[in-house]
Design an enzyme around this catalytic site. Structure first.
Site, PDB file in Angstrom:
ATOM      1  N   LYS A   1     -62.893  11.186  58.216  1.00 51.53           N
ATOM      2  CA  LYS A   1     -63.744  12.282  57.745  1.00 51.53           C
ATOM      3  C   LYS A   1     -62.956  13.277  56.889  1.00 51.53           C
ATOM      4  O   LYS A   1     -63.487  13.840  55.940  1.00 51.53           O
ATOM      5  CB  LYS A   1     -64.399  12.992  58.935  1.00 51.53           C
ATOM      6  CG  LYS A   1     -65.492  12.169  59.607  1.00 51.53           C
ATOM      7  CD  LYS A   1     -66.512  11.676  58.592  1.00 51.53           C
ATOM      8  CE  LYS A   1     -67.879  11.402  59.147  1.00 51.53           C
ATOM      9  NZ  LYS A   1     -68.762  10.784  58.126  1.00 51.53           N
TER      10      LYS A   1
ATOM     11  N   TYR B   1     -61.952   8.588  63.532  1.00 52.96           N
ATOM     12  CA  TYR B   1     -63.090   9.240  62.875  1.00 52.96           C
ATOM     13  C   TYR B   1     -62.638  10.506  62.146  1.00 52.96           C
ATOM     14  O   TYR B   1     -63.016  10.756  60.996  1.00 52.96           O
ATOM     15  CB  TYR B   1     -64.113   9.567  63.960  1.00 52.96           C
ATOM     16  CG  TYR B   1     -65.393  10.203  63.513  1.00 52.96           C
ATOM     17  CD1 TYR B   1     -66.427   9.438  62.963  1.00 52.96           C
ATOM     18  CD2 TYR B   1     -65.624  11.569  63.684  1.00 52.96           C
ATOM     19  CE1 TYR B   1     -67.628  10.028  62.586  1.00 52.96           C
ATOM     20  CE2 TYR B   1     -66.813  12.157  63.318  1.00 52.96           C
ATOM     21  CZ  TYR B   1     -67.813  11.388  62.769  1.00 52.96           C
ATOM     22  OH  TYR B   1     -69.000  11.977  62.404  1.00 52.96           O
TER      23      TYR B   1
ATOM     24  N   ARG C   1     -79.055   9.763  67.045  1.00 53.24           N
ATOM     25  CA  ARG C   1     -78.660   8.800  68.088  1.00 53.24           C
ATOM     26  C   ARG C   1     -77.151   8.839  68.312  1.00 53.24           C
ATOM     27  O   ARG C   1     -76.659   8.481  69.370  1.00 53.24           O
ATOM     28  CB  ARG C   1     -79.115   7.390  67.712  1.00 53.24           C
ATOM     29  CG  ARG C   1     -78.383   6.854  66.502  1.00 53.24           C
ATOM     30  CD  ARG C   1     -78.728   5.418  66.192  1.00 53.24           C
ATOM     31  NE  ARG C   1     -77.745   4.906  65.240  1.00 53.24           N
ATOM     32  CZ  ARG C   1     -77.648   3.659  64.859  1.00 53.24           C
ATOM     33  NH1 ARG C   1     -78.488   2.763  65.337  1.00 53.24           N
ATOM     34  NH2 ARG C   1     -76.728   3.273  64.007  1.00 53.24           N
TER      35      ARG C   1
HETATM   36  P1  NAI Z   1     -76.888   7.707  62.764  1.00 55.39           P
HETATM   37  O1  NAI Z   1     -76.206   6.701  63.600  1.00 55.39           O
HETATM   38  O2  NAI Z   1     -78.285   8.078  63.114  1.00 55.39           O
HETATM   39  O3  NAI Z   1     -76.888   7.298  61.230  1.00 55.39           O
HETATM   40  C1  NAI Z   1     -75.879   6.563  60.620  1.00 55.39           C
HETATM   41  C2  NAI Z   1     -76.532   5.447  59.847  1.00 55.39           C
HETATM   42  O4  NAI Z   1     -75.530   4.748  59.112  1.00 55.39           O
HETATM   43  C3  NAI Z   1     -77.228   4.441  60.755  1.00 55.39           C
HETATM   44  O5  NAI Z   1     -78.580   4.298  60.369  1.00 55.39           O
HETATM   45  C4  NAI Z   1     -76.419   3.159  60.549  1.00 55.39           C
HETATM   46  O6  NAI Z   1     -77.186   1.974  60.643  1.00 55.39           O
HETATM   47  C5  NAI Z   1     -75.863   3.363  59.164  1.00 55.39           C
HETATM   48  N1  NAI Z   1     -74.665   2.554  58.922  1.00 55.39           N
HETATM   49  C6  NAI Z   1     -73.611   2.378  59.754  1.00 55.39           C
HETATM   50  N2  NAI Z   1     -72.706   1.551  59.220  1.00 55.39           N
HETATM   51  C7  NAI Z   1     -73.189   1.215  57.992  1.00 55.39           C
HETATM   52  C8  NAI Z   1     -72.695   0.402  56.961  1.00 55.39           C
HETATM   53  N3  NAI Z   1     -71.531  -0.238  57.065  1.00 55.39           N
HETATM   54  N4  NAI Z   1     -73.430   0.272  55.838  1.00 55.39           N
HETATM   55  C9  NAI Z   1     -74.629   0.904  55.706  1.00 55.39           C
HETATM   56  N5  NAI Z   1     -75.151   1.687  56.677  1.00 55.39           N
HETATM   57  C10 NAI Z   1     -74.437   1.840  57.806  1.00 55.39           C
HETATM   58  O7  NAI Z   1     -75.968   9.010  62.799  1.00 55.39           O
HETATM   59  P2  NAI Z   1     -76.085  10.414  62.023  1.00 55.39           P
HETATM   60  O8  NAI Z   1     -75.752  11.445  63.010  1.00 55.39           O
HETATM   61  O9  NAI Z   1     -77.323  10.508  61.255  1.00 55.39           O
HETATM   62  O10 NAI Z   1     -74.839  10.307  61.036  1.00 55.39           O
HETATM   63  C11 NAI Z   1     -74.910  10.421  59.620  1.00 55.39           C
HETATM   64  C12 NAI Z   1     -73.560  10.833  59.098  1.00 55.39           C
HETATM   65  O11 NAI Z   1     -73.268  12.177  59.529  1.00 55.39           O
HETATM   66  C13 NAI Z   1     -72.404   9.980  59.603  1.00 55.39           C
HETATM   67  O12 NAI Z   1     -71.467   9.813  58.571  1.00 55.39           O
HETATM   68  C14 NAI Z   1     -71.815  10.821  60.714  1.00 55.39           C
HETATM   69  O13 NAI Z   1     -70.464  10.499  60.955  1.00 55.39           O
HETATM   70  C15 NAI Z   1     -71.998  12.201  60.128  1.00 55.39           C
HETATM   71  N6  NAI Z   1     -71.953  13.286  61.083  1.00 55.39           N
HETATM   72  C16 NAI Z   1     -72.953  13.465  61.993  1.00 55.39           C
HETATM   73  C17 NAI Z   1     -72.894  14.518  62.878  1.00 55.39           C
HETATM   74  C18 NAI Z   1     -73.993  14.802  63.828  1.00 55.39           C
HETATM   75  O14 NAI Z   1     -73.915  15.836  64.523  1.00 55.39           O
HETATM   76  N7  NAI Z   1     -75.042  13.979  63.902  1.00 55.39           N
HETATM   77  C19 NAI Z   1     -71.733  15.412  62.933  1.00 55.39           C
HETATM   78  C20 NAI Z   1     -70.758  15.186  61.890  1.00 55.39           C
HETATM   79  C21 NAI Z   1     -70.872  14.148  61.014  1.00 55.39           C
END
Ligand code: NAI
Length: 300
Positions: A170, A166, A201
């Site tokens: 990133k 990851y 989540r």
């Molecule tokens: P989340 O799991 O709620 O949202 C990620 C979304 O991406 C999900 O709805 C999932 O279905 C979708 N997804 C996954 N694989 C996919 C694909 N191949 N094609 C299309 N959609 C796909 O998680 P969150 O926290 O909202 O994450 C959003 C972004 O922020 C991610 O890139 C995560 O790595 C990044 N991030 C989040 C942090 C946090 O504290 N929540 C911290 C640092 C980065």
């Protein structure tokens, strides 16, 4: 205060069926953007899929009077990326904004990581951003306008136990953004990176009590600003969490110069390691040429 509007703008938000992406899609639409809500609807570790996640957010946007269409493709294939962009063009005629946000987790300590864990994470976060951004970039270039926001993480920029796959993906996005910023500048295309921290989540089990203070909506303003016409920054990375917004940058120290014609040894490096490390007078390069410029200045 100037109002930030997205009237007439078309935005793609990947992974917008939940978590952070949903908040971006809702806010962009509330401010007038026509939004492609992309989401594969899988689990946090990237398994399964369902149309429900993207469709639900589209319904929410429409119920609030906004414009949106769903897309259920995976970002992790070239065809998926093409199709996401095609969805925007067919529904709204162009693409102005791409927010690369889709993501999954396959955390393992490095010694235990399988190649499947590596490929799955690189495919979604890093290659996914390439697959969506390239077709969008071509359209933006023709239109002379574009905004990219790529989603990195402090896990890659600073490092975090158990996230080699990851973290590498990133940090790779920072590299992609830096080059898009340079290649896009002449065409009005800006590219920046967000490193968010929020309760979703993906993180709620890891964060315990602190997660109460980490509403995803507190990240949204920074992303919306970076996606806006008013944003003139490019090639930058910003942290956003709990209502605190900050810049993250890569600096280059003045360093130690061995002198013209010198053939320094490892012992010389050891002797001067404090100078090499000294952060006083560092610069923040905006392209590789800035470093070469600093070196050539010494050589003159
Ligand atoms: P989340 O799991 O709620 O949202 C990620 C979304 O991406 C999900 O709805 C999932 O279905 C979708 N997804 C996954 N694989 C996919 C694909 N191949 N094609 C299309 N959609 C796909 O998680 P969150 O926290 O909202 O994450 C959003 C972004 O922020 C991610 O890139 C995560 O790595 C990044 N991030 C989040 C942090 C946090 O504290 N929540 C911290 C640092 C980065």
């Amino acid at each position: 205060m100037a109002e930030i509007s997205f009237d007439g703008r078309v935005a793609i938000v990947t992974g917008a069926g939940g978590g952070l992406g949903r908040t971006y899609a809702l806010e962009l639409a509330r401010r007038g953007a026509s939004v492609v809500v992309n989401d594969l609807g899988g689990s946090v570790n990237g398994e399964g899929g369902s149309d429900a996640a993207a469709q639900k957010v589209v319904d929410e946007i429409k119920a609030a009077g906004g414009e949106a269409v769903p897309n259920y493709d995976s970002v992790s294939t070239p065809e998926g990326g093409e199709n996401i962009v095609k969805t925007a063009v067919e529904a709204f005629g162009k693409v102005d904004v791409v927010i690369n946000n889709a993501g999954i987790l396959r955390d393992k300590s490095f010694a235990k990581m399988t190649w499947d864990d590596l490929h799955a994470v690189l495919d979604v976060h890093l290659k996914g951003a390439f697959y969506v951004s390239q077709p969008a970039f071509k359209i933006m270039k023709e239109n002379g306008y574009g905004r990219f926001v790529h989603t990195s993480s402090n896990s890659g920029i600073f490092g975090n136990f158990g996230q080699a796959n990851y973290g590498a993906a990133k940090m790779g996005l920072v590299g992609l953004s830096n080059v898009l910023a340079i290649e896009g500048q002449k065409s009005g295309i800006l590219s920046n990176v967000i490193a968010p921290v929020a309760r979703t989540r993906m993180t709620e089990e890891l964060m315990g009590e602190a997660s109460k203070l980490l509403d995803p909506e507190l990240v949204t303003p920074m992303v919306v600003f970076l996606a806006s016409e008013q944003c003139t920054f490019t090639h930058e990375t910003f942290s956003a969490a709990a209502g605190r917004y900050a810049r993250i940058f890569v600096g280059l120290t003045e360093g130690w110069y061995a002198g013209k014609g010198a053939t320094p040894t490892a012992e010389d490096v050891l002797d001067h390691i404090d100078d090499i490390e000294n952060q006083e007078g560092y610069i923040v390069p905006t392209q590789s040429g800035d470093e070469l410029g600093a070196i050539f200045k010494l050589l003159q």
